[in-house]
Design a protein around this motif. Structure first.
Motif, short mmCIF file in Angstrom:
data_model
loop_
_atom_site.label_atom_id
_atom_site.label_comp_id
_atom_site.label_asym_id
_atom_site.label_seq_id
_atom_site.Cartn_x
_atom_site.Cartn_y
_atom_site.Cartn_z
N UNK A 45 1.04 1.80 -9.92
CA UNK A 45 0.42 2.42 -8.97
C UNK A 45 0.80 1.92 -7.90
N UNK A 46 0.98 0.91 -7.41
CA UNK A 46 1.50 0.25 -6.25
C UNK A 46 2.78 0.94 -5.57
N UNK A 47 3.57 1.17 -6.94
CA UNK A 47 5.06 1.66 -6.57
C UNK A 47 4.91 3.15 -6.22
N UNK A 48 3.97 3.94 -6.96
CA UNK A 48 3.62 5.02 -6.72
C UNK A 48 3.32 5.43 -4.90
N UNK A 49 2.31 4.61 -4.61
CA UNK A 49 1.77 4.77 -3.35
C UNK A 49 2.95 4.64 -2.37
N UNK A 50 3.87 3.32 -2.75
CA UNK A 50 4.93 3.09 -1.51
C UNK A 50 5.91 4.29 -1.79
N UNK A 51 6.27 4.99 -2.94
CA UNK A 51 7.17 5.74 -3.01
C UNK A 51 6.66 7.10 -2.20
N UNK A 97 -1.60 -2.30 4.39
CA UNK A 97 -2.90 -2.26 3.86
C UNK A 97 -3.90 -1.10 4.40
N UNK A 98 -3.44 -0.66 5.81
CA UNK A 98 -4.12 0.26 6.42
C UNK A 98 -3.60 1.66 5.84
N UNK A 99 -2.30 1.77 5.60
CA UNK A 99 -1.70 3.14 5.20
C UNK A 99 -1.56 3.29 3.77
N UNK A 100 -1.45 2.32 2.89
CA UNK A 100 -1.30 2.46 1.46
C UNK A 100 -2.25 1.84 0.51
N UNK A 101 -3.20 1.33 1.51
CA UNK A 101 -4.30 0.47 0.65
C UNK A 101 -4.02 -0.57 -0.47
N UNK A 102 -2.65 -1.38 0.07
CA UNK A 102 -2.52 -2.52 -0.78
C UNK A 102 -2.25 -3.53 0.08
N UNK A 103 -2.76 -4.70 -0.31
CA UNK A 103 -3.13 -5.91 0.37
C UNK A 103 -1.98 -6.95 -0.21
N UNK A 104 -1.06 -7.52 0.74
CA UNK A 104 0.13 -8.58 0.39
C UNK A 104 -0.23 -9.71 1.56
N UNK A 105 -0.05 -10.58 1.09
CA UNK A 105 -0.24 -11.98 2.00
C UNK A 105 0.92 -12.19 2.91
#
Length: 380
Positions: free
Chosen positions: A373-379, A339-347
């Motif tokens: 977009x999530x995949x791009x951020x994680x990659x 969440x803090x580094x990639x700005x993606x929220x997972x439960x």
């Protein structure tokens, strides 16, 4: 000094209520993508919207019957007959609800006294335990584990039955894991409930999301004597904010729940009821379209899970993907890092119970563009 009621001492603010506020307060340079909550982002069927608008304009805006209009109850009965082969009398065995979450409270208030025991799945929907505590009953958690395909351990249930629980909550297809209960398991649950005189409540809102064999516990012979079922239009028909649910069961159970409900609200809006009736009767192409969209999203989530090196079972149902983290990785720390580094929220899985620790849950309620977009951020 005015203090809150003692019943609130064991109840915390709902996790998503707090977490979403935290996310809203975050200062970010890019939008946060949420894969947390199962709130459908797709549109309802056009005919359902048309029905809502038409009836909203006809001037019928007063209080409605607590039991709902006959047309909607008949549509609910037709839906259960056509989809589950379950016969339910629309006049006496169906009670519309303002969302099935409301039903959890109504059922608990209708059947539980202070100190009564309640069987609750671990992991499971947190509202089961919070409502149990709000009515001052006592939770008895039964284990669902990865090793047992997230199905009940009947040896453990027999031991817990010695404490004489009054209600048992089940939820298949299961949230958060997506596990499906075979009919022989549902049959064993009905036999267990009959033997120990326990009221089973099956919470069943996910049957039509990525599921080739929708089932209802009420299909099982003898189930109506010891079971009721909650269902919702929120997920299947993309109308979560409209608050339309139902409880199905024999007349005596329904009448007890109605005693509570009739003192809690003043009936569902007429136009919403008419639109709900329309939704329940859409043709099968609607379900096929849902399946196509969610299947594409699920494939993208699997790719995201692979990037994160988490393990998942592809043979699940519903609008979530449940995944196991590597050993000794804390699920809450893991999701906060993303969440803090990639700005993606997972439960994090641990919010659903101790057996959810070490797991995470992805929601399919995000368009494919956001998943890319999530995949791009994680990659990156």
């Amino acid at each position: 000094m005015i203090t809150e009621a003692q019943r609130l001492q064991s109840v915390q603010e709902y996790y998503f209520s707090k977490k979403l506020q935290e996310i809203a307060n975050m200062q970010t340079d890019i939008p946060i993508i949420s894969l947390g909550i199962g709130s459908p982002d797709l549109q309802p069927h056009p005919a359902v919207i048309e029905e809502l608008i038409k009836n909203a304009q006809n001037g019928i805006n007063g209080y409605q019957s607590y039991r709902g209009i006959p047309e909607m109850r008949e549509a609910m009965a037709t839906f259960y007959k056509s989809k589950f082969n379950v016969d339910a009398n629309p006049s006496t065995e169906i009670l519309p609800l303002m969302g099935s979450k409301e039903g959890i409270m109504h059922i608990s208030m209708a059947f539980l006294n202070e100190g009564d025991k309640v069987l609750i799945p671990n992991p499971g929907y947190p509202t089961y335990s919070s409502v149990t505590e709000l009515v001052q009953a006592e939770p008895l958690f039964y284990d669902l584990t990865n090793e047992n395909d997230w199905l009940p351990d009947f040896d453990q249930l027999e031991k817990l039955a010695k404490q004489k629980p009054k209600i048992m909550w089940i939820n298949y297809p299961h949230m958060p894991t997506g596990a499906k209960a075979p009919k022989d398991v549902l049959r064993k649950l009905v036999e267990f409930a009959t033997r120990h005189q326990i009221l089973i409540v099956n919470d069943n809102p996910y049957s039509f999301i990525l599921n080739d064999e929708p089932t209802s516990i009420l299909e099982i012979e003898g189930a109506k004597d010891v079971c009721i079922e909650l269902n919702s239009l929120s997920k299947t028909f993309n109308i979560a904010g409209w608050r339309i649910g139902m409880v199905i069961g024999k007349e005596t159970f329904i009448n007890s729940i109605l005693k509570v409900k009739s003192n809690m609200d003043s009936g569902m809006n007429f136009a919403i009821q008419k639109a709900a009736a329309k939704a329940l009767l859409v043709d099968d192409s609607w379900y096929d379209e849902l399946t196509t969209i969610y299947a594409e999203r699920r494939k993208a989530i699997w790719e995201i899970a692979d990037l994160l090196d988490v393990k998942y079972n592809p043979d699940t149902a519903g609008m979530f993907i449940w995944a196991k983290l590597p050993e000794d990785v804390d699920d809450k720390e893991f999701i906060d890092e993303i969440l803090y580094t990639k700005k993606i929220f997972i439960t994090p899985g641990s919010i659903f119970g101790s057996n959810g620790k070490g797991f995470i849950r992805f929601s399919l309620c995000a368009p494919i563009e956001k998943l890319i977009e999530v995949k791009k951020r994680l990659e990156a």
